[in-house]
Design an enzyme around this catalytic site. Structure first.
Site, mmCIF file in Angstrom:
data_model
loop_
_atom_site.group_PDB
_atom_site.id
_atom_site.type_symbol
_atom_site.label_atom_id
_atom_site.label_comp_id
_atom_site.label_asym_id
_atom_site.label_seq_id
_atom_site.Cartn_x
_atom_site.Cartn_y
_atom_site.Cartn_z
ATOM 1 N N THR A 155 -70.201 41.660 -115.573
ATOM 2 C CA THR A 155 -71.222 42.382 -116.302
ATOM 3 C C THR A 155 -71.668 41.446 -117.413
ATOM 4 O O THR A 155 -71.214 40.307 -117.472
ATOM 5 C CB THR A 155 -70.626 43.661 -116.922
ATOM 6 O OG1 THR A 155 -69.604 43.276 -117.847
ATOM 7 C CG2 THR A 155 -70.014 44.567 -115.871
ATOM 8 N N ARG A 183 -71.471 55.168 -106.864
ATOM 9 C CA ARG A 183 -70.278 54.703 -107.562
ATOM 10 C C ARG A 183 -70.618 54.431 -109.025
ATOM 11 O O ARG A 183 -71.637 53.845 -109.348
ATOM 12 C CB ARG A 183 -69.749 53.448 -106.884
ATOM 13 C CG ARG A 183 -68.523 52.830 -107.558
ATOM 14 C CD ARG A 183 -68.900 51.586 -108.331
ATOM 15 N NE ARG A 183 -67.737 50.906 -108.911
ATOM 16 C CZ ARG A 183 -67.821 49.867 -109.731
ATOM 17 N NH1 ARG A 183 -69.001 49.376 -110.072
ATOM 18 N NH2 ARG A 183 -66.739 49.310 -110.223
ATOM 19 N N VAL A 184 -69.769 54.888 -109.940
ATOM 20 C CA VAL A 184 -69.987 54.719 -111.370
ATOM 21 C C VAL A 184 -69.041 53.649 -111.899
ATOM 22 O O VAL A 184 -67.826 53.721 -111.679
ATOM 23 C CB VAL A 184 -69.770 56.038 -112.127
ATOM 24 C CG1 VAL A 184 -69.906 55.830 -113.628
ATOM 25 C CG2 VAL A 184 -70.770 57.093 -111.637
ATOM 26 N N SER A 185 -69.575 52.670 -112.587
ATOM 27 C CA SER A 185 -68.752 51.611 -113.165
ATOM 28 C C SER A 185 -68.230 52.047 -114.529
ATOM 29 O O SER A 185 -68.555 53.118 -115.029
ATOM 30 C CB SER A 185 -69.578 50.332 -113.314
ATOM 31 O OG SER A 185 -70.453 50.453 -114.423
ATOM 32 N N ASP A 186 -67.459 51.180 -115.147
ATOM 33 C CA ASP A 186 -66.944 51.456 -116.483
ATOM 34 C C ASP A 186 -67.977 51.224 -117.578
ATOM 35 O O ASP A 186 -67.821 51.722 -118.693
ATOM 36 C CB ASP A 186 -65.744 50.556 -116.771
ATOM 37 C CG ASP A 186 -66.155 49.081 -116.845
ATOM 38 O OD1 ASP A 186 -66.138 48.499 -117.934
ATOM 39 O OD2 ASP A 186 -66.509 48.519 -115.799
ATOM 40 N N THR A 204 -65.457 43.631 -118.970
ATOM 41 C CA THR A 204 -65.976 43.226 -117.673
ATOM 42 C C THR A 204 -64.810 43.164 -116.705
ATOM 43 O O THR A 204 -63.649 43.086 -117.118
ATOM 44 C CB THR A 204 -66.686 41.867 -117.749
ATOM 45 O OG1 THR A 204 -67.241 41.533 -116.466
ATOM 46 C CG2 THR A 204 -65.744 40.756 -118.171
ATOM 47 N N GLY A 205 -65.105 43.209 -115.402
ATOM 48 C CA GLY A 205 -64.050 43.167 -114.401
ATOM 49 C C GLY A 205 -64.234 44.255 -113.374
ATOM 50 O O GLY A 205 -65.360 44.631 -113.041
ATOM 51 N N VAL A 206 -63.146 44.791 -112.853
ATOM 52 C CA VAL A 206 -63.200 45.882 -111.880
ATOM 53 C C VAL A 206 -63.263 47.197 -112.641
ATOM 54 O O VAL A 206 -62.318 47.567 -113.342
ATOM 55 C CB VAL A 206 -61.976 45.845 -110.943
ATOM 56 C CG1 VAL A 206 -61.988 47.049 -110.006
ATOM 57 C CG2 VAL A 206 -61.973 44.551 -110.130
ATOM 58 N N GLY A 207 -64.386 47.897 -112.504
ATOM 59 C CA GLY A 207 -64.617 49.103 -113.295
ATOM 60 C C GLY A 207 -63.543 50.147 -113.144
ATOM 61 O O GLY A 207 -63.146 50.800 -114.119
#
Length: 280
Positions: A155, A183-186, A204-207
């Site tokens: 991100t 799908r909703v990210s963080d 940033t990374g895997v939500g």
């Protein structure tokens, strides 16, 4: 006055040397431009301005150059939090706009401050955000070749501390690529983006891993309770280890601490205090 930004992980897309150098150079230029802007603007204004620059660069997975989802469409999410007012705003899975962080900024003025999908798009259009296609040829080529065997991460984010001692944080993303639509990210949650009077954090990374760890909000709470910023970040990221959580963090504290860390190198970042620092 301090400013720190990130541009996701090198593993987010093409990882050849030329791309790495280009990302480093872009982050260096953007953090310098953002820091100059901070001299005469608030932390929140600077975060929006700086993230807009990141969104406009096709080197990163936000705004122009965002990942394409499994149905062939691009959906963008972004959030802004002002530590002074404790107001959080964001948009989730919104299509056909250029700068989602600017829509999030506009929502700061409303009672309903987090919108998704069609509602977010209608709000954007009503407020003068015109149609824009953020797709780039590289992303289309990746999608058409179905290069979805590796995790796509990244991100963009920014945390600013202004002359008045106020902190703001913002995060923007195009998602992880090839995800299930909806799908909703963080990024547009307090797990991925948070600021208060004591600290500001962008992740940033895997939500899913970041949400499971409530990363940004947890760091801010720990700093508020008296923990040093570096200790709060390191402790929070260590708590992701049982499920091999994948996350990177940039953060500032009200006392002037600047810190960045990641669980799986290497996150790309840059900061500006009296001089520029960035990942090498």
């Amino acid at each position: 006055m301090k400013l720190i930004i990130h541009g996701g992980f090198f593993s987010e897309s093409n990882t050849n040397h030329e791309v790495k150098v280009a990302k480093q150079q872009a982050l260096k230029a953007i953090v310098e431009t953002g820091y100059a802007y901070l001299q005469h603007h608030t932390a929140a204004e600077t975060v929006v301005y700086t993230i807009s620059l990141l969104e406009d660069s096709d080197l990163f997975n936000a705004g122009t150059g965002s990942q394409i989802q499994s149905d062939g469409r691009i959906r963008l999410s972004a959030a802004l939090m002002d530590g002074r007012t404790q107001r959080f705003s964001g948009i989730i899975n919104t299509e056909d706009i250029k700068n989602p962080i600017q829509v999030a900024e506009k929502l700061m003025l409303y009672d309903d401050r987090v919108l998704s999908g069609e509602g977010a798009l209608a709000f954007a259009r009503d407020n003068g955000f015109n149609y824009y296609n953020p797709e780039t040829p590289q992303r289309r080529q990746e999608y058409e070749k179905k290069l979805n065997d590796s995790v796509r991460l990244g991100t963009v984010g920014c945390v600013a501390l202004d002359a008045a001692g106020n902190i703001a944080a913002g995060t923007s993303t195009g998602g992880k690529g090839f995800e299930i639509p909806g799908r909703v990210s963080d990024s547009a949650t307090v797990a991925g983006n948070y600021a208060n009077a004591h600290a500001g954090i962008s992740c940033t990374g895997v939500g899913e891993d970041i949400v499971s760890g409530a990363v940004a909000a947890k760091i801010a709470v720990r700093v508020t309770d008296g923990m040093a910023l570096a200790q709060a970040v390191d402790k929070t990221l260590a708590e992701l280890k049982p499920y091999n959580g994948f996350a990177g963090v940039v953060a500032l504290s009200a006392s002037g601490e600047v810190y960045h860390a990641d669980t799986h190198p290497y996150m790309v970042w840059a900061s500006h205090e009296e001089q520029v620092s960035f990942f090498e």
